[in-house]
Design a protein around this motif. Structure first.
Motif, PDB file in Angstrom:
ATOM      1  N   LYS A 241       0.845  -1.182   0.000  1.00 31.85           N
ATOM      2  CA  LYS A 241       0.000   0.000   0.000  1.00 31.85           C
ATOM      3  C   LYS A 241       0.884   1.237   0.000  1.00 31.85           C
ATOM      4  CE  LYS A 241      -4.136  -1.856   2.283  1.00 31.85           C
ATOM      5  NZ  LYS A 241      -5.071  -1.699   3.430  1.00 31.85           N
ATOM      6  N   ASN A 242       0.685   2.072  -1.035  1.00 31.35           N
ATOM      7  CA  ASN A 242       1.465   3.302  -1.189  1.00 31.35           C
ATOM      8  C   ASN A 242       2.967   3.025  -1.196  1.00 31.35           C
ATOM      9  OD1 ASN A 242      -0.965   4.797  -1.140  1.00 31.35           O
ATOM     10  ND2 ASN A 242      -0.897   4.925   1.102  1.00 31.35           N
ATOM     11  N   GLY A 243       3.330   1.899  -1.834  1.00 30.17           N
ATOM     12  CA  GLY A 243       4.734   1.562  -1.944  1.00 30.17           C
ATOM     13  C   GLY A 243       5.337   0.941  -0.702  1.00 30.17           C
ATOM     14  N   ILE A 244       4.528   0.717   0.336  1.00 32.48           N
ATOM     15  CA  ILE A 244       5.020   0.135   1.595  1.00 32.48           C
ATOM     16  C   ILE A 244       4.389  -1.231   1.790  1.00 32.48           C
ATOM     17  CG2 ILE A 244       5.167   0.430   4.098  1.00 32.48           C
ATOM     18  CD1 ILE A 244       4.918   3.427   3.672  1.00 32.48           C
ATOM     19  N   THR A 245       5.220  -2.222   2.133  1.00 30.78           N
ATOM     20  CA  THR A 245       4.732  -3.585   2.355  1.00 30.78           C
ATOM     21  C   THR A 245       4.100  -3.698   3.736  1.00 30.78           C
ATOM     22  OG1 THR A 245       6.465  -4.488   0.933  1.00 30.78           O
ATOM     23  CG2 THR A 245       5.347  -6.021   2.401  1.00 30.78           C
ATOM     24  N   LYS A 246       2.838  -4.079   3.768  1.00 33.35           N
ATOM     25  CA  LYS A 246       2.107  -4.282   5.015  1.00 33.35           C
ATOM     26  C   LYS A 246       1.992  -5.779   5.301  1.00 33.35           C
ATOM     27  CE  LYS A 246       0.991   0.143   5.492  1.00 33.35           C
ATOM     28  NZ  LYS A 246       1.412   0.991   6.631  1.00 33.35           N
ATOM     29  N   LYS A 247       2.041  -6.130   6.597  1.00 31.98           N
ATOM     30  CA  LYS A 247       1.899  -7.520   7.046  1.00 31.98           C
ATOM     31  C   LYS A 247       2.969  -8.406   6.425  1.00 31.98           C
ATOM     32  CE  LYS A 247      -3.156  -7.078   7.350  1.00 31.98           C
ATOM     33  NZ  LYS A 247      -4.451  -7.656   6.908  1.00 31.98           N
ATOM     34  N   GLY A 248       4.162  -7.869   6.268  1.00 31.19           N
ATOM     35  CA  GLY A 248       5.254  -8.647   5.698  1.00 31.19           C
ATOM     36  C   GLY A 248       5.767  -9.706   6.653  1.00 31.19           C
ATOM     37  N   SER A 249       6.637 -10.565   6.157  1.00 32.11           N
ATOM     38  CA  SER A 249       7.219 -11.622   6.985  1.00 32.11           C
ATOM     39  C   SER A 249       7.909 -10.998   8.196  1.00 32.11           C
ATOM     40  CB  SER A 249       8.218 -12.432   6.172  1.00 32.11           C
ATOM     41  OG  SER A 249       7.569 -13.052   5.083  1.00 32.11           O
ATOM     42  N   PRO A 250       7.855 -11.662   9.355  1.00 32.12           N
ATOM     43  CA  PRO A 250       8.421 -11.076  10.586  1.00 32.12           C
ATOM     44  C   PRO A 250       9.926 -10.864  10.487  1.00 32.12           C
ATOM     45  CG  PRO A 250       7.778 -13.372  10.930  1.00 32.12           C
ATOM     46  CD  PRO A 250       7.239 -12.976   9.602  1.00 32.12           C
ATOM     47  N   ASP A 251      10.386  -9.799  11.118  1.00 34.94           N
ATOM     48  CA  ASP A 251      11.818  -9.488  11.190  1.00 34.94           C
ATOM     49  C   ASP A 251      12.322  -9.915  12.562  1.00 34.94           C
ATOM     50  OD1 ASP A 251      14.357  -8.500  10.993  1.00 34.94           O
ATOM     51  OD2 ASP A 251      13.781  -6.390  11.179  1.00 34.94           O
ATOM     52  N   TYR A 252      13.278 -10.829  12.579  1.00 35.02           N
ATOM     53  CA  TYR A 252      13.761 -11.388  13.845  1.00 35.02           C
ATOM     54  C   TYR A 252      14.964 -10.643  14.409  1.00 35.02           C
ATOM     55  CZ  TYR A 252      10.697 -15.183  12.423  1.00 35.02           C
ATOM     56  OH  TYR A 252       9.606 -15.913  12.028  1.00 35.02           O
ATOM     57  N   SER A 253      15.338  -9.535  13.777  1.00 35.89           N
ATOM     58  CA  SER A 253      16.440  -8.705  14.266  1.00 35.89           C
ATOM     59  C   SER A 253      17.685  -9.569  14.517  1.00 35.89           C
ATOM     60  CB  SER A 253      15.986  -7.968  15.538  1.00 35.89           C
ATOM     61  OG  SER A 253      16.971  -7.095  15.989  1.00 35.89           O
ATOM     62  N   THR A 254      18.246  -9.478  15.709  1.00 35.47           N
ATOM     63  CA  THR A 254      19.465 -10.250  16.018  1.00 35.47           C
ATOM     64  C   THR A 254      19.181 -11.408  16.981  1.00 35.47           C
ATOM     65  OG1 THR A 254      19.994  -8.742  17.835  1.00 35.47           O
ATOM     66  CG2 THR A 254      20.920  -8.228  15.671  1.00 35.47           C
TER      67      THR A 254
ATOM     68  N   GLU B 169      25.235 -14.577  11.147  1.00 34.92           N
ATOM     69  CA  GLU B 169      23.953 -15.176  10.779  1.00 34.92           C
ATOM     70  C   GLU B 169      23.915 -16.659  11.173  1.00 34.92           C
ATOM     71  OE1 GLU B 169      21.180 -14.055   9.561  1.00 34.92           O
ATOM     72  OE2 GLU B 169      21.688 -11.996   9.031  1.00 34.92           O
ATOM     73  N   GLU B 170      22.748 -17.117  11.575  1.00 31.29           N
ATOM     74  CA  GLU B 170      22.577 -18.526  11.901  1.00 31.29           C
ATOM     75  C   GLU B 170      22.505 -19.363  10.631  1.00 31.29           C
ATOM     76  OE1 GLU B 170      18.783 -19.678  13.517  1.00 31.29           O
ATOM     77  OE2 GLU B 170      17.742 -18.135  12.396  1.00 31.29           O
TER      78      GLU B 170
END
Length: 391
Positions: free
Chosen positions: A93-106, A139-140
């Motif tokens: 929506k408006n060039g932004i991905t909504k409800k995307g795959s979760p980001d697990y950070s570090t 990275e794992e």
């Protein structure tokens, strides 16, 4: 009069909108299949060829063959508080991905410190004897975890548990405490894999076991933490800890004839012996329940159903009848109101008023009429009419 009929039409229209007849729409039949996805192969670690067999659990396909090109709108699976899977479809929506795959950070990366001397960097603002330290995250290994479409458990998804809801649910994300697991359904228990570490090497434990144990609250301690654990009735095999979840199908024999049982869900790391493992230390309390009762139909019920009087029919009748009565009363009221000028209840009113007259005694005894001369009935003048002639 015109306003009256307009009000009547509007009123009846409102009733028909709420309780009016609607055509019976038959839902489309869902096409289901029990076929398993076809196996596929891949090359891992450079030269190792591996056959992969997809598995479908609770409607979720694990180890599915990935798309040739990465797709940012690839659906993924989340888990509710019971541990039931739900598909999430990302959207732009408006060039932004909504409800995307979760980001697990570090959360699943390994922290490491790199030491660099002046000879390595040759930075113009470093002293020759100065040492630079840099913290990096490695990275794992995603060789196998990438085949899991279900959201992973991380500390930011912990919840609060306990009587006062002031205790962290670590290492669990699902299920939440005091939920009900129904017999015959499958739920996912998920935990943060890096919670289990070796106390000496700080390395993540590679294998764990999942247990379900009965919980018996002591008398006088209802709602408190102190409880006896009489038995562990379910234990999994040793599992890969990096998967971080296990699908559990609730079996009817776990209830042991009861309708509901309180149990504790726990994870035992491989570095903790059985005699030292205490399920309540980091366990989640929940209930297993028999679910809805199934009643057998009697002969009378079967005969009514064959005649077309199903439960849905009786429900329709129960909803319709009060509505019909209300509409009839309203119509009667408006009918009487509209014909008000054509009714004469004077006779009824006169009779009702005559009943209200009180007997107050003889007129001669009333003070007001004592001096009034009264005549006997025989003294009153009388008039005689001539008899009719006989024909």
């Amino acid at each position: 009069m015109g306003k009256f009929w307009l009000s009547l039409v509007v009123l009846l229209a409102g009733f028909s909108e709420v309780n009016g007849y609607r055509p019976n729409i038959r839902p489309k039949e869902k096409v289901t299949t029990s076929e398993q996805p076809d196996p596929w192969y891949r090359t891992i670690y450079g030269t190792k060829v591996e056959l992969v067999t997809p598995t479908v659990i609770a409607g979720v396909t694990f180890k599915a063959k990935p798309s040739p090109t990465p797709n940012p709108l690839e659906p993924w699976i989340t888990l509710n508080k019971l541990g039931e899977p739900k598909t999430v479809k990302p959207e732009i929506k408006n060039g932004i991905t909504k409800k995307g795959s979760p980001d697990y950070s570090t959360y699943f990366k390994v922290a490491s410190t790199t030491t660099l001397a002046y000879e390595d960097l040759k930075a113009h603002n470093m002293d020759p004897d100065e040492v630079y330290e840099e913290k990096v995250f490695i990275e794992e290994d995603k060789t196998y975890v990438s085949l899991n479409p279900v959201i992973r458990c991380t500390p930011d998804r912990y919840f609060n548990k306990g009587p006062s809801r002031d205790i962290s649910s670590e290492p669990f994300c699902t299920p939440q405490e005091d939920v009900q697991w129904k017999v015959g359904k499958t739920y996912f228990a998920s935990w943060y894999t890096h919670f289990f570490r070796d106390e000496h090497s700080d390395e993540v434990i590679d294998e764990v076991k999942v247990h379900l144990s009965y919980v018996k609250e002591r008398e006088g301690e209802k709602g408190f933490v102190k409880r006896d654990i009489p038995a562990t009735f379910f234990s999994s095999e040793w599992l890969r800890n990096d998967e971080g979840m296990l699908a559990i199908e609730v079996q009817p024999e776990w209830l042991q004839g009861a309708r509901t049982r309180k149990v504790v869900l726990s994870v035992q790391p491989k570095n903790v012996p059985d005699e030292e493992f205490h399920p309540l230390d980091h366990g989640i309390l929940l209930f297993i329940d028999a679910g809805s009762r199934v009643y057998k139909h009697t002969k009378e019920q079967l005969a009514l159903e064959e005649a077309g009087f199903t439960e849905r029919h009786w429900l329709f009748v129960a909803i319709t009848m009060p509505t019909v009565v209300v509409i009839a009363l309203i119509l009667m009221y408006f009918f009487l109101y509209a014909n008000n000028s054509y009714r004469d209840f004077s006779d009824i009113t006169r009779k009702a008023m005559s009943k209200k007259h009180r007997v107050i005694g003889k007129v001669s005894e009333i003070k007001k009429f004592k001096n009034l001369r009264n005549h006997k009935y025989s003294e009153l003048p009388s008039y005689q009419t001539k008899p009719d002639k006989q024909h």
